[in-house]
Scaffold this active site. Structure first.
Site, PDB file in Angstrom:
ATOM      1  N   SER A 140       0.847  -1.196   0.000  1.00  0.00           N
ATOM      2  CA  SER A 140       0.000   0.000   0.000  1.00  0.00           C
ATOM      3  C   SER A 140       0.874   1.235   0.000  1.00  0.00           C
ATOM      4  CB  SER A 140      -0.881   0.016   1.260  1.00  0.00           C
ATOM      5  OG  SER A 140      -1.554   1.255   1.388  1.00  0.00           O
ATOM      6  N   TYR A 153      -0.970  -0.511  10.610  1.00  0.00           N
ATOM      7  CA  TYR A 153      -1.238  -0.876   9.213  1.00  0.00           C
ATOM      8  C   TYR A 153      -0.063  -0.495   8.308  1.00  0.00           C
ATOM      9  CZ  TYR A 153      -3.435  -0.730   4.583  1.00  0.00           C
ATOM     10  OH  TYR A 153      -3.696  -0.897   3.240  1.00  0.00           O
TER      11      TYR A 153
HETATM   12  N1  LIG Z   1      -8.830  -0.104  -0.322  1.00  0.00           N
HETATM   13  C1  LIG Z   1      -7.762   0.617  -0.590  1.00  0.00           C
HETATM   14  O1  LIG Z   1      -7.844   1.814  -0.939  1.00  0.00           O
HETATM   15  C2  LIG Z   1      -6.393  -0.022  -0.487  1.00  0.00           C
HETATM   16  C3  LIG Z   1      -5.261   0.784  -0.760  1.00  0.00           C
HETATM   17  C4  LIG Z   1      -4.001   0.205  -0.684  1.00  0.00           C
HETATM   18  C5  LIG Z   1      -3.872  -1.134  -0.361  1.00  0.00           C
HETATM   19  N2  LIG Z   1      -4.971  -1.888  -0.106  1.00  0.00           N
HETATM   20  C6  LIG Z   1      -4.775  -3.291   0.248  1.00  0.00           C
HETATM   21  O2  LIG Z   1      -5.655  -4.112  -0.487  1.00  0.00           O
HETATM   22  C7  LIG Z   1      -6.062  -5.215   0.324  1.00  0.00           C
HETATM   23  C8  LIG Z   1      -7.572  -5.257   0.419  1.00  0.00           C
HETATM   24  O3  LIG Z   1      -8.016  -4.018   0.962  1.00  0.00           O
HETATM   25  P1  LIG Z   1      -9.571  -3.690   1.114  1.00  0.00           P
HETATM   26  O4  LIG Z   1      -9.675  -2.227   1.353  1.00  0.00           O
HETATM   27  O5  LIG Z   1     -10.354  -4.326   0.038  1.00  0.00           O
HETATM   28  O6  LIG Z   1      -9.866  -4.420   2.525  1.00  0.00           O
HETATM   29  P2  LIG Z   1     -11.240  -4.945   3.179  1.00  0.00           P
HETATM   30  O7  LIG Z   1     -11.179  -4.631   4.650  1.00  0.00           O
HETATM   31  O8  LIG Z   1     -12.425  -4.464   2.422  1.00  0.00           O
HETATM   32  O9  LIG Z   1     -11.109  -6.508   2.973  1.00  0.00           O
HETATM   33  C9  LIG Z   1     -10.172  -7.239   3.692  1.00  0.00           C
HETATM   34  C10 LIG Z   1     -10.662  -8.651   3.797  1.00  0.00           C
HETATM   35  O10 LIG Z   1      -9.757  -9.404   4.617  1.00  0.00           O
HETATM   36  C11 LIG Z   1     -10.540 -10.274   5.418  1.00  0.00           C
HETATM   37  N3  LIG Z   1      -9.853 -10.743   6.614  1.00  0.00           N
HETATM   38  C12 LIG Z   1      -9.469 -10.020   7.687  1.00  0.00           C
HETATM   39  N4  LIG Z   1      -8.970 -10.848   8.634  1.00  0.00           N
HETATM   40  C13 LIG Z   1      -9.026 -12.114   8.123  1.00  0.00           C
HETATM   41  C14 LIG Z   1      -8.693 -13.388   8.629  1.00  0.00           C
HETATM   42  N5  LIG Z   1      -8.177 -13.546   9.868  1.00  0.00           N
HETATM   43  N6  LIG Z   1      -8.876 -14.479   7.838  1.00  0.00           N
HETATM   44  C15 LIG Z   1      -9.406 -14.335   6.593  1.00  0.00           C
HETATM   45  N7  LIG Z   1      -9.762 -13.151   6.070  1.00  0.00           N
HETATM   46  C16 LIG Z   1      -9.578 -12.044   6.837  1.00  0.00           C
HETATM   47  C17 LIG Z   1     -11.778  -9.420   5.775  1.00  0.00           C
HETATM   48  O11 LIG Z   1     -12.835 -10.237   6.243  1.00  0.00           O
HETATM   49  C18 LIG Z   1     -12.057  -8.767   4.429  1.00  0.00           C
HETATM   50  O12 LIG Z   1     -12.873  -9.598   3.630  1.00  0.00           O
HETATM   51  C19 LIG Z   1      -5.382  -5.036   1.679  1.00  0.00           C
HETATM   52  O13 LIG Z   1      -4.212  -5.807   1.740  1.00  0.00           O
HETATM   53  C20 LIG Z   1      -5.056  -3.562   1.714  1.00  0.00           C
HETATM   54  O14 LIG Z   1      -3.936  -3.266   2.519  1.00  0.00           O
HETATM   55  C21 LIG Z   1      -6.218  -1.354  -0.157  1.00  0.00           C
END
Ligand SMILES: NC(=O)c1ccc[n+]([C@@H]2O[C@H](COP(=O)([O-])OP(=O)(O)OC[C@H]3O[C@@H](n4cnc5c(N)ncnc54)[C@H](O)[C@@H]3O)[C@@H](O)[C@H]2O)c1
Length: 270
Positions: A140, A153
């Site tokens: 990220s 994070y």
């Molecule tokens: N959304 C953004 O703008 C953004 C930006 C940069 C990076 N990211 C990265 O992309 C990825 C997804 O982000 P997102 O915003 O879609 O997140 P989100 O919170 O919407 O989804 C994360 C998922 O991980 C699951 N999870 C958490 N703990 C768990 C466990 N113990 N076992 C199994 N599943 C588990 C949650 O239930 C959820 O479905 C992450 O790695 C995040 O760091 C997202």
């Protein structure tokens, strides 16, 4: 929008935390590139809905990635059903983070999900992968710059980029590649909540930080993950791929010229 191609035909991919958000979009992009996809996560109803929306190329395997036995069961189920495992996408994350005041429990829980579980899933999945196997970690922009109100994070994401390099070296002799893909703000449940459900509001705010003038979309990240996982990226390992609309190329002045900053100051009402 996902465009169909066949670069992952015959490949079996696991995507962790794919019951919503970017994970679900990445799973759909991998399927659009021809892979069979295993949607991994904790919520059965949401996971089955994501798999059903993708269709015959996807299934859901309920797995809490902080539980070693659950990871073992997940991999055994995949091998039982498909006979091979080729791609692991470590996408699951926790955003539980209050910055400096965060408790020890928050530190341990968030690092456990974002970093430790990705490392253990990688260890167990690559043990059954052959040459050509690929691991893609979700980094990220949050792990690359200082910010107020957050610490765990970003630390987890910076550390994920480091283990991407370490595991790339460790697994190179076996022909397994490890890469990370680092998005900036991308339309997902957290951005949806902050913008009151409006892509227009999210894009208007995101335009201040992303030279391309909006926030990203999940399939724009998913297509790069599919590329990283494919043989088209066969000479890449250990690197981070920024998929961020230019967010990380800006300095603190946000790419705005000194003249403009001074003009803005002069135009401010007293
Ligand atoms: N959304 C953004 O703008 C953004 C930006 C940069 C990076 N990211 C990265 O992309 C990825 C997804 O982000 P997102 O915003 O879609 O997140 P989100 O919170 O919407 O989804 C994360 C998922 O991980 C699951 N999870 C958490 N703990 C768990 C466990 N113990 N076992 C199994 N599943 C588990 C949650 O239930 C959820 O479905 C992450 O790695 C995040 O760091 C997202």
């Amino acid at each position: 929008m996902n465009t169909q191609n066949a670069r992952l035909n015959g490949k079996l991919a696991i995507v962790t935390g794919a019951t919503q958000g970017l994970g679900a979009d990445i799973a759909a992009s991998l399927a659009a590139s021809g892979a069979q996809v295993v949607v991994v996560g904790r919520g059965r109803e949401a996971g089955e809905a994501v798999a059903a929306a993708i269709g015959a190329q996807a299934c859901f395997v309920e797995t809490d990635i902080t539980d070693d036995h659950a990871i073992d069961r997940c991999i055994a189920t995949v091998l039982d059903r498909h006979g091979h495992l080729d791609i692991l996408v470590n996408n699951a994350c926790s955003y539980d983070d209050q910055g400096l005041p965060s408790s020890r429990a928050q530190w341990l829980n968030t690092l456990n999900v974002n970093l430790v579980s990705a490392a253990i899933f990688t260890q167990k999945a690559t043990a059954v992968m052959g040459p050509g196997g690929v691991v893609v970690n979700l980094g990220s922009t949050g792990g690359k710059f200082g910010a107020d109100g957050r610490a765990i994070y970003p630390a987890s994401k910076a550390a994920l980029l480091q283990i991407t390099r370490n595991f790339a070296v460790a697994l190179a002799p076996r022909g397994i590649r490890v890469l990370s893909v680092s998005p900036a703000w991308t339309w997902s449940p957290s951005v949806e909540r902050m913008s009151g459900g409006s892509t227009e509001v999210a894009d208007a705010v995101g335009a201040h930080f992303h030279p391309l003038g909006r926030v990203g979309r999940g399939d724009e990240v998913g297509r790069v993950v599919a590329f990283a996982a494919s043989a088209e990226a066969s000479w890449m390992t250990g690197n981070d791929i920024a998929v961020d609309g230019g967010f990380s190329i800006l300095g603190p002045d946000q790419g705005i010229s000194p003249r403009t900053w001074f003009e803005r100051l002069a135009a401010r009402p007293d």
